[in-house]
Design a protein around this motif. Structure first.
Motif, short mmCIF file in Angstrom:
data_model
loop_
_atom_site.label_atom_id
_atom_site.label_comp_id
_atom_site.label_asym_id
_atom_site.label_seq_id
_atom_site.Cartn_x
_atom_site.Cartn_y
_atom_site.Cartn_z
N ARG A 81 6.34 5.48 2.93
CA ARG A 81 7.06 6.47 3.75
C ARG A 81 7.54 5.88 5.08
N PRO A 82 6.69 5.18 5.85
CA PRO A 82 7.20 4.62 7.11
C PRO A 82 8.35 3.63 6.91
N ASP B 31 0.84 -1.19 0.00
CA ASP B 31 0.00 0.00 0.00
C ASP B 31 0.88 1.25 0.00
N VAL B 32 0.52 2.24 -0.79
CA VAL B 32 1.30 3.46 -0.91
C VAL B 32 1.49 4.14 0.45
N LYS B 33 0.55 3.98 1.35
CA LYS B 33 0.68 4.59 2.68
C LYS B 33 1.82 3.99 3.49
N ASP B 34 2.27 2.80 3.11
CA ASP B 34 3.34 2.13 3.84
C ASP B 34 4.74 2.47 3.33
#
Length: 175
Positions: free
Chosen positions: A132-133, A127-130
Motif C-alpha cells: 500500500r505505501p 512484505d504485504v504491509k509495504d
C-alpha cells in the motif's frame, strides 16, 4: 550522465532493488527466462483469464528488445552498466510503457491497487504491509489508481533520478 549515476549510492540502491525484482530465478543473472517467469506469475497470481493471459504473454515481445533481445543475459554489473547507459533518451519511456501495459492486466488504462499487489506478489520478497505505501507513493494525484502518466514519471525518474524523495524509489518495492 552514465558515470555520474553509477557513482551515486542512492541510484545504485534503486538499481539493486530493480535487479533483484527482475531476477526471478535468483541466480544473479537477468534474462528472458526471468521475464517469462514474471509474466507467468502475474498471470497466476492475478488469476487472469485466457484472453488476458495471452495478451500479457504477447507483451513480453515489447520488453525483450529493451534488454537486448531474445538471448540477453545481464549480470548485476552489466545491468548497472546498461541501466546507466540507457537512462538518457527515450529508453525509460519505452520501458515504462511496456511494463505499464503488462501490469494493467485488465487493459483499462490504469493500474489498480489489486493489479499493483499482484505485481508485488509476482516479484516476491516484498512484505504485504509495504504494498500500500508503495502504491500510494506512485499514485501521486491520490485518486486510487496509477495512471500511465504517473507510472511513466516513476519509471523515468527511477532510471534517471538521484532524488531520494521522488516516488520512483517505490516502483520495485521499498528500500
Amino acid at each position: 550522465m552514465a558515470s555520474d549515476l553509477k557513482k551515486n549510492e542512492f541510484w545504485v540502491k534503486k538499481m539493486t532493488v530493480r535487479f533483484n525484482a527482475m531476477n526471478s530465478k535468483k541466480d544473479g543473472v537477468v534474462s528472458k527466462v526471468d521475464l517469462e517467469i514474471l509474466i507467468e506469475r502475474i498471470i497466476k497470481f492475478g488469476k487472469l483469464n485466457d484472453a488476458q493471459a495471452e495478451r500479457i504473454r504477447k507483451l513480453l515481445a515489447k520488453l525483450l528488445p529493451l534488454f537486448g533481445g531474445e538471448t540477453f543475459k545481464l549480470t548485476r554489473e552489466e545491468f548497472y552498466e546498461t541501466a546507466a547507459a540507457s537512462a538518457g533518451g527515450n529508453y525509460p519511456v519505452l520501458l515504462g510503457n511496456a511494463f505499464f501495459d503488462i501490469l494493467d492486466t485488465d487493459a483499462d488504462g490504469v493500474i489498480s491497487y489489486n493489479e499493483w499487489a499482484v505485481y508485488f506478489e509476482s516479484i516476491g520478497g516484498i512484505d504485504v504491509k509495504d504494498v500500500r505505501p508503495c502504491f500510494d507513493a506512485v499514485d501521486t494525484n491520490k485518486d486510487g489508481e496509477i495512471s500511465r502518466s504517473e507510472f511513466l514519471d516513476g519509471m523515468v525518474n527511477c532510471c534517471r533520478s538521484t532524488d531520494e524523495s521522488h516516488p520512483s524509489r517505490f516502483l520495485y518495492g521499498p528500500f
